[in-house]
Design a protein around this motif. Structure first.
Motif, short mmCIF file in Angstrom:
data_model
loop_
_atom_site.label_atom_id
_atom_site.label_comp_id
_atom_site.label_asym_id
_atom_site.label_seq_id
_atom_site.Cartn_x
_atom_site.Cartn_y
_atom_site.Cartn_z
N MET A 28 0.73 -1.36 0.11
CA MET A 28 -0.11 0.07 0.07
C MET A 28 0.99 1.14 0.01
N VAL A 29 0.35 2.36 -0.54
CA VAL A 29 1.23 3.56 -0.66
C VAL A 29 0.35 4.86 -0.44
N ASN A 30 0.88 5.67 0.31
CA ASN A 30 0.15 7.01 0.64
C ASN A 30 1.29 8.07 0.17
N ASP A 31 0.85 9.02 -0.46
CA ASP A 31 1.81 10.05 -0.97
C ASP A 31 1.41 11.32 -0.11
N SER A 32 2.72 11.62 0.71
CA SER A 32 2.39 12.66 1.70
C SER A 32 2.70 14.20 1.00
N HIS A 33 2.87 14.23 -0.50
CA HIS A 33 3.47 15.69 -1.07
C HIS A 33 2.87 15.57 -2.33
N CYS A 34 1.80 15.92 -2.53
CA CYS A 34 1.29 16.58 -4.12
C CYS A 34 0.80 18.08 -3.98
N HIS A 35 0.71 18.59 -5.22
CA HIS A 35 0.28 19.71 -5.26
C HIS A 35 -1.12 19.92 -5.87
N PHE A 36 -2.11 20.78 -5.35
CA PHE A 36 -3.26 20.82 -6.02
C PHE A 36 -3.39 22.06 -6.65
N PHE A 37 -3.14 22.02 -7.81
CA PHE A 37 -3.00 23.03 -8.74
C PHE A 37 -4.42 23.56 -9.51
N SER A 38 -5.21 24.25 -8.60
CA SER A 38 -6.48 24.72 -8.68
C SER A 38 -6.48 25.76 -9.72
N PRO A 39 -7.94 26.00 -9.98
CA PRO A 39 -8.10 27.40 -10.87
C PRO A 39 -7.69 28.49 -10.12
N ALA A 40 -7.96 28.62 -8.91
CA ALA A 40 -7.38 29.85 -8.02
C ALA A 40 -5.57 29.88 -8.23
N PHE A 41 -4.98 28.82 -8.11
CA PHE A 41 -3.67 28.95 -8.23
C PHE A 41 -3.05 29.51 -9.58
N PHE A 42 -3.72 28.93 -10.64
CA PHE A 42 -3.65 29.37 -12.12
C PHE A 42 -3.89 30.96 -12.20
N GLN A 43 -5.03 31.13 -11.78
CA GLN A 43 -5.31 32.75 -11.78
C GLN A 43 -4.40 33.48 -11.41
N ALA A 44 -3.82 33.08 -9.98
CA ALA A 44 -2.71 34.06 -9.39
C ALA A 44 -1.60 33.99 -10.08
N VAL A 65 -8.38 11.61 -7.56
CA VAL A 65 -8.70 10.29 -6.99
C VAL A 65 -8.63 9.29 -8.10
N ARG A 66 -9.10 9.79 -9.34
CA ARG A 66 -8.93 8.61 -10.43
C ARG A 66 -7.33 8.29 -10.81
N GLU A 67 -6.78 9.45 -10.49
CA GLU A 67 -5.08 9.01 -10.72
C GLU A 67 -4.58 8.31 -9.73
N MET A 68 -5.28 8.35 -8.66
CA MET A 68 -4.38 7.51 -7.42
C MET A 68 -4.93 6.25 -7.60
N ASP A 69 -6.48 5.85 -8.09
CA ASP A 69 -6.88 4.59 -8.28
C ASP A 69 -6.06 3.82 -9.29
N ALA A 70 -5.42 4.76 -10.18
CA ALA A 70 -4.96 3.97 -11.44
C ALA A 70 -3.46 3.68 -11.22
N ASN A 71 -3.16 4.33 -9.99
CA ASN A 71 -1.50 4.28 -9.61
C ASN A 71 -1.45 3.25 -8.30
N GLY A 72 -2.71 2.82 -7.63
CA GLY A 72 -2.81 2.01 -6.60
C GLY A 72 -2.24 2.86 -5.34
N VAL A 73 -2.54 4.39 -5.50
CA VAL A 73 -2.26 5.20 -4.06
C VAL A 73 -3.45 5.27 -3.38
N HIS A 74 -3.35 4.83 -2.12
CA HIS A 74 -4.57 4.71 -1.44
C HIS A 74 -4.87 6.21 -1.00
N ARG A 75 -4.18 7.12 -0.27
CA ARG A 75 -4.42 8.38 0.05
C ARG A 75 -3.25 9.50 -0.08
N ALA A 76 -3.74 10.74 -0.36
CA ALA A 76 -2.56 11.68 -0.77
C ALA A 76 -3.03 12.94 0.10
N ALA A 77 -1.87 13.63 0.27
CA ALA A 77 -2.01 15.00 0.89
C ALA A 77 -1.82 15.89 -0.20
#
Ligand SMILES: [Zn+2]
Length: 300
Positions: free
Chosen positions: A1-17, A51-63
């Motif tokens: 099992m794998v959990n990823d403790s470091h991913c970035h959420f590049f949201s619409p507001a991030f790109f707007q900024a 979540v789809r990307e995590m499912d495709a790679n067998g990643v259980h949880r991510a920050a």
């Protein structure tokens, strides 16, 4: 099992900024085109994609980290949608007058878990009273963690867009993290990328403070600047400084279509195989420490 403790959420507001910083009249769609990155759509759509990307790679949880100050609500929406899969971190600039209030709101009403400090970027020292106010708010929230970027800092997307990166690298100091960790002993502190070039100081901080952890994320290119040092040495020394319970696996994945960085996972798991550690220690690094620091809410 794998959990990823470091991913970035590049949201619409991030790109707007970013678009705003580039040119006040730049349309965000032009930014996506220039970067050749996908439009994230809404925060909810981006959360579903993760979540789809995590499912495709067998990643259980991510920050997932909201990667521009003021973007807590985007990652809050993601966590609200997938509370058993996603953990929310958010960047706070301690120089902003409302930083303590934002920290408290993020860690309570918005359901987020980690406040992220980038002292080199925001040019606020870790021993500054403004930083301390943010950390005090986090320490008052049970279960919250403080993430502190130390060492080298280069933000790929800023470089690609030609945005200035006038960082004060001296401020990302693991020894100053150790001092905060001493003063707030119940709060976990996480330093990413094995300290990004400040490895010896991070080892000292881990040795001195039981509540300092590190994440293993990114390609860890800082290692190349140290003659003879290999990723396996870095893992070995970090484990011997504080035990396997202080290391959190992470990739530093960020944008789509690239998605989850499986190459980092493969590099690090093959490095772990080279080490003389038990399967239990290995599983702590890959997911157990994450579960201990960020217990999943009970579903149903
Ligand atoms: Zn990162």
């Amino acid at each position: 099992m794998v959990n990823d403790s470091h991913c970035h959420f590049f949201s619409p507001a991030f790109f707007q900024a970013l678009a705003q910083q580039r040119a006040p009249d730049l349309h965000v769609q032009d930014l996506y085109r220039e970067l050749q990155w996908d439009d994230p759509g809404s925060p909810e759509a981006l959360a579903d994609r993760w979540v789809r990307e995590m499912d495709a790679n067998g990643v259980h949880r991510a920050a997932l980290i909201a990667s521009v100050p003021g973007d807590e609500s985007s990652v809050g929406a993601a966590v609200a949608r997938h509370p058993t899969r996603l953990v929310g971190f958010f960047m706070v600039n301690p120089a902003a007058g409302d930083a303590p209030q934002r920290t408290r709101l993020g860690l309570t009403a918005l359901g987020l878990t980690g406040v992220c400090l980038f002292p080199a970027m925001h040019q606020v020292p870790l021993d500054d009273a403004r930083t301390r106010r943010v950390v005090e708010e986090a320490a008052a929230c049970p279960g919250a963690v403080v993430f502190v970027h130390c060492g080298l800092l280069s933000i790929g997307v800023r470089g690609r867009l030609g945005l200035p990166s006038a960082f004060d690298l001296a401020l990302g100091d693991p020894l100053a993290v150790s001092r905060l960790a001493r003063d707030f002993p119940e709060t976990p502190f996480i330093v990413p990328h094995f300290g990004a070039g400040r490895f010896a100081d991070l080892l000292a901080a881990i040795d001195a403070s039981a509540n300092v952890c590190l994440d293993t994320s990114s390609s860890n290119n800082w290692i190349r600047a140290v003659p003879g040092l290999e990723l396996s040495d870095v893992f070995r020394k970090a484990i011997s400084a504080g035990g396997a319970s202080r290391l959190l696996f992470g990739t530093d994945s960020s944008f789509f279509p690239r998605g989850w960085q499986r190459g980092i996972y493969e590099q690090q798991t093959s490095t772990l195989q080279e080490l003389d550690i038990t399967p239990e220690e290995q599983s702590l690094i890959l997911h157990g420490n994450f579960e201990r620091l960020f217990p999943a809410p009970r579903s149903g």
